[in-house]
Design a protein around this motif. Sequence first.
Motif, short mmCIF file in Angstrom:
data_model
loop_
_atom_site.label_atom_id
_atom_site.label_comp_id
_atom_site.label_asym_id
_atom_site.label_seq_id
_atom_site.Cartn_x
_atom_site.Cartn_y
_atom_site.Cartn_z
N LEU A 116 0.83 -1.20 0.00
CA LEU A 116 0.00 0.00 0.00
C LEU A 116 0.86 1.25 0.00
O LEU A 116 0.57 2.23 -0.69
CB LEU A 116 -0.94 -0.03 1.20
CG LEU A 116 -2.16 0.87 1.15
CD1 LEU A 116 -2.99 0.64 -0.11
CD2 LEU A 116 -3.03 0.67 2.37
N LYS A 117 1.98 1.21 0.72
CA LYS A 117 2.86 2.37 0.78
C LYS A 117 3.52 2.67 -0.57
O LYS A 117 3.93 3.80 -0.83
CB LYS A 117 3.90 2.24 1.89
CG LYS A 117 4.96 1.21 1.67
CD LYS A 117 5.87 1.18 2.88
CE LYS A 117 7.05 0.30 2.68
NZ LYS A 117 7.96 0.36 3.82
N ASP A 118 3.63 1.67 -1.47
CA ASP A 118 4.15 1.92 -2.81
C ASP A 118 3.22 2.86 -3.58
O ASP A 118 3.66 3.73 -4.32
CB ASP A 118 4.29 0.62 -3.61
CG ASP A 118 5.33 -0.33 -3.02
OD1 ASP A 118 6.24 0.13 -2.32
OD2 ASP A 118 5.21 -1.55 -3.29
N LEU A 146 -3.24 8.79 -8.11
CA LEU A 146 -3.56 9.96 -7.29
C LEU A 146 -3.26 9.74 -5.82
O LEU A 146 -3.24 10.70 -5.05
CB LEU A 146 -5.03 10.35 -7.47
CG LEU A 146 -5.42 10.77 -8.89
CD1 LEU A 146 -6.92 11.06 -8.95
CD2 LEU A 146 -4.62 11.99 -9.33
N GLY A 147 -3.06 8.50 -5.42
CA GLY A 147 -2.73 8.23 -4.04
C GLY A 147 -3.65 7.21 -3.42
O GLY A 147 -4.37 6.49 -4.10
N VAL A 148 -3.65 7.19 -2.08
CA VAL A 148 -4.38 6.19 -1.31
C VAL A 148 -5.23 6.89 -0.26
O VAL A 148 -4.79 7.85 0.37
CB VAL A 148 -3.38 5.24 -0.61
CG1 VAL A 148 -4.09 4.25 0.29
CG2 VAL A 148 -2.52 4.52 -1.62
N HIS A 149 -6.44 6.39 -0.10
CA HIS A 149 -7.29 6.82 1.01
C HIS A 149 -7.77 5.55 1.70
O HIS A 149 -8.49 4.75 1.09
CB HIS A 149 -8.47 7.65 0.52
CG HIS A 149 -9.40 8.06 1.62
ND1 HIS A 149 -9.01 8.95 2.61
CD2 HIS A 149 -10.65 7.69 1.91
CE1 HIS A 149 -10.01 9.10 3.46
NE2 HIS A 149 -11.02 8.35 3.05
N GLU A 150 -7.34 5.37 2.94
CA GLU A 150 -7.59 4.15 3.70
C GLU A 150 -7.11 2.95 2.89
O GLU A 150 -5.93 2.84 2.63
CB GLU A 150 -9.06 4.06 4.10
CG GLU A 150 -9.44 5.17 5.07
CD GLU A 150 -10.90 5.17 5.45
OE1 GLU A 150 -11.66 4.27 5.01
OE2 GLU A 150 -11.29 6.07 6.20
N ASP A 151 -7.99 2.05 2.45
CA ASP A 151 -7.57 0.88 1.68
C ASP A 151 -8.00 0.98 0.22
O ASP A 151 -8.23 -0.04 -0.44
CB ASP A 151 -8.14 -0.40 2.29
CG ASP A 151 -7.38 -0.83 3.54
OD1 ASP A 151 -6.23 -0.38 3.70
OD2 ASP A 151 -7.92 -1.62 4.33
N THR A 152 -8.09 2.20 -0.29
CA THR A 152 -8.53 2.42 -1.67
C THR A 152 -7.46 3.19 -2.43
O THR A 152 -6.95 4.20 -1.95
CB THR A 152 -9.85 3.21 -1.69
OG1 THR A 152 -10.83 2.49 -0.94
CG2 THR A 152 -10.36 3.40 -3.10
N VAL A 153 -7.13 2.70 -3.62
CA VAL A 153 -6.16 3.35 -4.49
C VAL A 153 -6.94 4.15 -5.52
O VAL A 153 -7.84 3.63 -6.16
CB VAL A 153 -5.27 2.29 -5.20
CG1 VAL A 153 -4.35 2.95 -6.21
CG2 VAL A 153 -4.47 1.50 -4.17
#
Length: 190
Positions: A116-118, A146-153
């Motif tokens: 997820l951090k990737d 665009l990035g990550v919000h909680e567990d969503t890419v």
Amino acid sequence: MARLLFFLTQTASRLSGPGQGIEGRRGMDLPVRVERLIVPTVEAMGYEVVRVQLTGTEAPILQVMAERQDGKTMVVDDCATISRAVSAVLDVEDPVSGAYTLEVSSPGIDRPLVRLKDYERFSGFDVRIETARPIEGRKRFKGRLLGVHEDTVRVEMEKGPVDLPYGDIRRAKLIMTDELLVAAKESQNQ
């Protein structure tokens, strides 16, 4: 220019028995088991495991993809150092029966996105993502991360942003662009 560094080690497990081959022992998925075994050693050496993958059945290859914790570029000596340490751990723990090849490599510039951090780290770059199930009628997505919000890419597509549940992502990778090459070169110069 994408550089993928690797170091190969041919190894054979000491024990073998029926039904133990490359799938490993104790019913656990072999790459997951290997990752759990090697992460403490690899991290103590100043590296991070990006991915552990097993390919092939006749001549299996156990691939360990790693990167430096300090963000510097991996060199062949880094791969060789990791290979020796991982090989020692695997010789003691013996998770694989039969012969296999251990391959230690760097992720390269157009790297896979696994953790997820990737997705957070490479926000702003172009990606290609494949999901396990259709999302909004498709399984393949190409766009700007665009990035990550909680567990969503979140990926910016031509028709707007798409939110992809991290757990549904089967495979993802950065797309080689001039922008990515410039960023890679800048990180080498730091």
